[in-house]
Design an enzyme around this catalytic site. Structure first.
Site, PDB file in Angstrom:
ATOM      1  CE  LYS A  21      -2.974   0.692   3.501  1.00  0.00           C
ATOM      2  NZ  LYS A  21      -2.845   2.263   4.145  1.00  0.00           N
ATOM      3  NE  ARG A  26       6.347   6.542   0.672  1.00  0.00           N
ATOM      4  CZ  ARG A  26       5.467   6.387   1.755  1.00  0.00           C
ATOM      5  NH1 ARG A  26       4.228   5.577   1.357  1.00  0.00           N
ATOM      6  NH2 ARG A  26       5.820   6.712   2.781  1.00  0.00           N
ATOM      7  NE  ARG A 122      -4.959   8.209  10.815  1.00  0.00           N
ATOM      8  CZ  ARG A 122      -4.262   7.772  10.130  1.00  0.00           C
ATOM      9  NH1 ARG A 122      -4.978   7.155   8.905  1.00  0.00           N
ATOM     10  NH2 ARG A 122      -3.185   7.360  10.234  1.00  0.00           N
ATOM     11  CG  ASP A 320       0.901   0.352   9.504  1.00  0.00           C
ATOM     12  OD1 ASP A 320       0.190   1.224  10.384  1.00  0.00           O
ATOM     13  OD2 ASP A 320       1.384   0.642   8.464  1.00  0.00           O
ATOM     14  CE  LYS A 347       0.169   4.447  12.784  1.00  0.00           C
ATOM     15  NZ  LYS A 347       1.016   5.378  11.923  1.00  0.00           N
TER      16      LYS A 347
HETATM   17  C1  S3P Z   1       2.754   4.828   6.036  1.00  0.00           C
HETATM   18  C2  S3P Z   1       3.400   5.168   7.206  1.00  0.00           C
HETATM   19  C3  S3P Z   1       2.931   4.692   8.655  1.00  0.00           C
HETATM   20  C4  S3P Z   1       1.906   3.744   8.454  1.00  0.00           C
HETATM   21  C5  S3P Z   1       1.002   3.882   7.603  1.00  0.00           C
HETATM   22  C6  S3P Z   1       1.690   3.825   6.372  1.00  0.00           C
HETATM   23  C7  S3P Z   1       3.391   5.249   5.061  1.00  0.00           C
HETATM   24  O1  S3P Z   1       2.402   6.023   9.214  1.00  0.00           O
HETATM   25  O2  S3P Z   1       1.176   3.596   9.705  1.00  0.00           O
HETATM   26  O3  S3P Z   1       0.106   2.859   7.473  1.00  0.00           O
HETATM   27  O4  S3P Z   1       2.991   4.775   3.893  1.00  0.00           O
HETATM   28  O5  S3P Z   1       4.208   6.276   4.877  1.00  0.00           O
HETATM   29  P1  S3P Z   1       3.224   6.877  10.085  1.00  0.00           P
HETATM   30  O6  S3P Z   1       3.955   7.727   9.221  1.00  0.00           O
HETATM   31  O7  S3P Z   1       2.075   7.995  10.556  1.00  0.00           O
HETATM   32  O8  S3P Z   1       3.789   6.485  11.199  1.00  0.00           O
END
Ligand code: S3P
Length: 442
Positions: A21, A26, A122, A320, A347
């Site tokens: 994901k 990205r 959030r 996660d 989250k």
């Molecule tokens: C992610 C970073 C994490 C993760 C999220 C995906 C990312 O969050 O929990 O599911 O793709 O950069 P945080 O950057 O807020 O820790």
């Protein structure tokens, strides 16, 4: 939609999992900033990523895919997005929303951004603060919640910014804004978080510098206003999705499962470390890199697990995976202590609360503090038999369905449609391996 997981005998078989994901978001966002057509293979076609694709389309980027499952992004170049004529809805996705705000900061128009009930709750201050320092302007609800309006500028300033929380999303938002600023934008991260943005920027030709600082800290810099060149991008399987069949197979007696083609970026493999420390029979068989990311096949066989102490420094590498680790801990012998979990409170749900509440409902002993969790394992199948609300949180939904697979009595999850955000086909995949996860009417 309600799904019920019934206790299952051993899981067996070979499977892949949907694309990563983090990388899928990205690939679309950076593909949009490159010049020319980027072809993306293995993109996660989950609701979160499709929301990012729709937002980019509304910003004038042509995105599509043919019968061959290759997605094509016609990049418009850095600073080439067009003002959208509607509000952009990023659904459930913090990654989509925060990274997109980074890109929009460098565009001289106003965009209205929103999300679902979970995303609108959030915190966004963590990206608003640095992007404001660079020159973008925001109007948000209660200061730092979606919906908000961002007005970007072509005169963005490069900054040097120390992250107050270990967050790849915040780091990435600043680096993406830095693409639009002249000179060097630097993010200092006290603890390392996933580096997919850095790797992909380099893959597309940006100059990214990494300086090791004291301890674990490092400074990541991007040189602004590059010409990014479109390139093929291959997205490996998501290790955060592989976690569910792996934990189920580690604990359901008689299981033997192989998950192929999983990304094993070292900043994502905290759960694999934990499972090995708990005594899991896990083999990591390295495969050729894909798109600049390390990849492996993961083979696991069932066996008894024991409780462990999970140090706070590991949190960014398995952020996660705490919900599914807590499920493994509930079936292990002895107690598992996890600390440094404050970020779990912000989250898709308050995950610390959701894990503790769900485990208690399933008859598992838990102690929860401000940022730590102790799970008292049953040394075998926990009671289960509970009804769990997913709370718009796909990982809570899947974790408790795995618990139902491993428990003495079925577990029912309401709001299970949220699984579509990251793992379309989850129940079917688990059932092919021998689980019994079925829809039930409310
Ligand atoms: C992610 C970073 C994490 C993760 C999220 C995906 C990312 O969050 O929990 O599911 O793709 O950069 P945080 O950057 O807020 O820790």
């Amino acid at each position: 939609m309600q799904l019920r997981a019934h206790p299952a005998a051993g899981l067996r078989g070979v499977t892949g999992v949907p694309g990563d994901k983090s990388l899928s978001h990205r690939a679309l966002l950076l593909g949009a900033m490159a010049v020319g057509e980027s072809r993306i293979t293995g993109l996660l076609e989950g609701a979160d990523v499709l929301a990012t694709a729709a937002a980019l389309s509304a910003l004038g980027v042509e995105i599509g895919h043919g019968a061959d499952d290759v997605w094509r992004v016609h990049g418009v170049g850095v600073a080439g997005l067009a003002e959208p004529d509607r509000q952009l809805d990023l659904g459930n996705s913090g990654t989509g929303a925060r990274l997109l705000l980074g890109l929009l900061a460098g565009h001289p128009f106003t965009t209205f951004v929103t999300g679902d009930d979970s995303l609108r709750a959030r915190p966004m201050a963590r990206v608003i603060a640095p992007l404001t320092e660079m020159g973008a302007r925001f109007v948000g609800r209660s200061g730092d919640r979606l919906p908000l309006a961002i007005t970007g500028t072509t005169e963005l300033l490069p900054i040097r910014y120390t992250l107050p929380v270990a967050s790849a999303q915040v780091k990435s938002a600043i680096l993406l804004a830095g693409l639009h600023a002249p000179g060097r934008t630097t993010v200092i991260e006290p603890q390392r978080s996933r580096d997919h943005t850095e790797r992909l920027l380099r893959h597309l030709g940006a100059a990214v510098e990494i300086e090791e600082l004291d301890g674990e800290a490092r400074a990541v810099s991007v040189l602004g206003q590059p010409e990014l060149a479109a390139a093929p991008i291959v997205v490996p399987g998501d290790p955060s999705s592989a976690a569910f069949p792996l934990v189920a197979a580690a604990l359901a007696a008689g299981s033997s499962v192989r998950v192929e083609g999983v990304g094993i970026n070292p900043l994502r493999t905290g759960l694999l470390d934990c499972l090995q420390e708990m005594g899991a029979q896990l083999r990591i068989e390295a495969q050729p890199e894909q798109g600049g990311e390390p990849v492996a096949d993961l083979a696991i066989e069932a066996g008894p697990l024991r409780g462990i102490d999970v140090p706070p420094e590991r949190a960014p590498r398995m952020i996660d995976e705490y919900p599914i680790l807590a499920v493994a801990a509930a079936c292990a012998a002895g107690s598992t202590r996890m600390s440094g979990l404050a970020e779990l409170r912000v989250k898709e749900s308050d995950r610390l609360h959701a894990i503790a509440e769900g485990l208690s409902a399933c008859g598992v002993g838990v102690e929860v503090g401000a940022d730590d969790l102790v799970v008292h394992g049953h040394g075998g199948p926990p009671p289960g038999g509970a009804h769990i609300a997913a709370q718009h949180d796909h990982r809570i939904a899947m974790s408790f369905l795995v618990l139902g697979t491993l428990a003495q009595a079925p577990v029912t999850v309401a709001g299970a449609e949220t699984i579509e955000t990251s793992f379309p086909g989850f129940a079917a995949l688990m059932n092919r391996l021998g689980a019994r996860i079925e829809p039930v009417s409310p």
